[in-house]
Design a protein around this motif. Sequence first.
Motif, mmCIF file in Angstrom:
data_model
loop_
_atom_site.group_PDB
_atom_site.id
_atom_site.type_symbol
_atom_site.label_atom_id
_atom_site.label_comp_id
_atom_site.label_asym_id
_atom_site.label_seq_id
_atom_site.Cartn_x
_atom_site.Cartn_y
_atom_site.Cartn_z
ATOM 1 N N GLN A 122 -16.323 -0.375 -23.216
ATOM 2 C CA GLN A 122 -17.117 0.584 -23.986
ATOM 3 C C GLN A 122 -16.912 0.375 -25.479
ATOM 4 N N TRP A 123 -15.711 0.023 -25.887
ATOM 5 C CA TRP A 123 -15.403 -0.230 -27.290
ATOM 6 C C TRP A 123 -16.223 -1.413 -27.817
ATOM 7 N N VAL A 124 -16.368 -2.451 -27.005
ATOM 8 C CA VAL A 124 -17.161 -3.621 -27.395
ATOM 9 C C VAL A 124 -18.622 -3.220 -27.588
ATOM 10 N N TYR A 125 -19.143 -2.415 -26.697
ATOM 11 C CA TYR A 125 -20.523 -1.961 -26.823
ATOM 12 C C TYR A 125 -20.725 -1.100 -28.067
ATOM 13 N N ASN A 126 -19.736 -0.264 -28.388
ATOM 14 C CA ASN A 126 -19.835 0.564 -29.588
ATOM 15 C C ASN A 126 -19.849 -0.287 -30.854
ATOM 16 N N VAL A 127 -19.003 -1.287 -30.907
ATOM 17 C CA VAL A 127 -18.970 -2.178 -32.075
ATOM 18 C C VAL A 127 -20.281 -2.949 -32.182
ATOM 19 N N ARG A 128 -20.752 -3.449 -31.044
ATOM 20 C CA ARG A 128 -22.020 -4.184 -31.042
ATOM 21 C C ARG A 128 -23.173 -3.301 -31.506
ATOM 22 N N HIS A 129 -23.214 -2.086 -31.013
ATOM 23 C CA HIS A 129 -24.272 -1.150 -31.399
ATOM 24 C C HIS A 129 -24.213 -0.842 -32.891
ATOM 25 N N TYR A 130 -23.008 -0.668 -33.425
ATOM 26 C CA TYR A 130 -22.846 -0.377 -34.850
ATOM 27 C C TYR A 130 -23.387 -1.527 -35.705
ATOM 28 N N PHE A 131 -22.992 -2.758 -35.368
ATOM 29 C CA PHE A 131 -23.441 -3.893 -36.168
ATOM 30 C C PHE A 131 -24.932 -4.160 -36.014
ATOM 31 N N GLU A 132 -25.465 -3.960 -34.813
ATOM 32 C CA GLU A 132 -26.902 -4.139 -34.630
ATOM 33 C C GLU A 132 -27.680 -3.099 -35.419
ATOM 34 N N ARG A 133 -27.217 -1.868 -35.397
ATOM 35 C CA ARG A 133 -27.924 -0.803 -36.102
ATOM 36 C C ARG A 133 -27.926 -1.025 -37.609
ATOM 37 N N GLY B 152 -26.938 -3.901 -39.289
ATOM 38 C CA GLY B 152 -27.406 -5.233 -39.662
ATOM 39 C C GLY B 152 -28.914 -5.364 -39.584
ATOM 40 N N TYR B 153 -29.490 -4.832 -38.546
ATOM 41 C CA TYR B 153 -30.942 -4.881 -38.410
ATOM 42 C C TYR B 153 -31.620 -3.980 -39.420
ATOM 43 N N TYR B 154 -30.950 -2.949 -39.835
ATOM 44 C CA TYR B 154 -31.520 -2.048 -40.832
ATOM 45 C C TYR B 154 -31.712 -2.779 -42.156
ATOM 46 N N VAL B 155 -30.755 -3.634 -42.501
ATOM 47 C CA VAL B 155 -30.877 -4.417 -43.733
ATOM 48 C C VAL B 155 -32.088 -5.347 -43.650
ATOM 49 N N CYS B 156 -32.238 -6.033 -42.543
ATOM 50 C CA CYS B 156 -33.379 -6.933 -42.377
ATOM 51 C C CYS B 156 -34.697 -6.167 -42.366
ATOM 52 N N ALA B 157 -34.706 -5.002 -41.731
ATOM 53 C CA ALA B 157 -35.931 -4.208 -41.670
ATOM 54 C C ALA B 157 -36.335 -3.719 -43.060
ATOM 55 N N ARG B 158 -35.372 -3.253 -43.837
ATOM 56 C CA ARG B 158 -35.689 -2.792 -45.197
ATOM 57 C C ARG B 158 -36.159 -3.937 -46.070
ATOM 58 N N LEU B 159 -35.519 -5.091 -45.948
ATOM 59 C CA LEU B 159 -35.939 -6.252 -46.732
ATOM 60 C C LEU B 159 -37.340 -6.696 -46.329
ATOM 61 N N ALA B 160 -37.626 -6.662 -45.038
ATOM 62 C CA ALA B 160 -38.954 -7.035 -44.565
ATOM 63 C C ALA B 160 -40.008 -6.046 -45.061
ATOM 64 N N ASP B 161 -39.697 -4.764 -45.050
ATOM 65 C CA ASP B 161 -40.641 -3.772 -45.582
ATOM 66 C C ASP B 161 -40.890 -4.004 -47.060
ATOM 67 N N ARG B 162 -39.851 -4.324 -47.765
ATOM 68 C CA ARG B 162 -39.967 -4.553 -49.217
ATOM 69 C C ARG B 162 -40.822 -5.780 -49.521
ATOM 70 N N LEU B 163 -40.673 -6.835 -48.679
ATOM 71 C CA LEU B 163 -41.425 -8.073 -48.898
ATOM 72 C C LEU B 163 -42.782 -8.071 -48.209
#
Length: 76
Positions: free
Chosen positions: A3-14, A16-27
């Motif tokens: 469960q700890w691995v899934y929590n870490v994965r979820h945190y980084f996906e949330r 990390g993908y947010y950065v890409c999504a904001r950059l994509a919206d900006r561009l």
Amino acid sequence: MLQWVYNVRHYFERHGYYVCARLADRLGMRAKSVRLFFIYVSFATLGVWFAIYLTLAFWLKLKDLVYTKRTSVFDL
């Protein structure tokens, strides 16, 4: 433990993908394209450093072959 691995994965996906999504919206691009760009750039930069390493290793080996010390004149 798992469960700890899934929590870490979820945190980084949330976050990390947010950065890409904001950059994509900006561009004005799709987020998937931005993510793929970062993946390809990371592999390309890794490949560049590996090529530099191989070039330096070849150069040092060539230098050692040219500048070998000879013990006497008769080692030609």
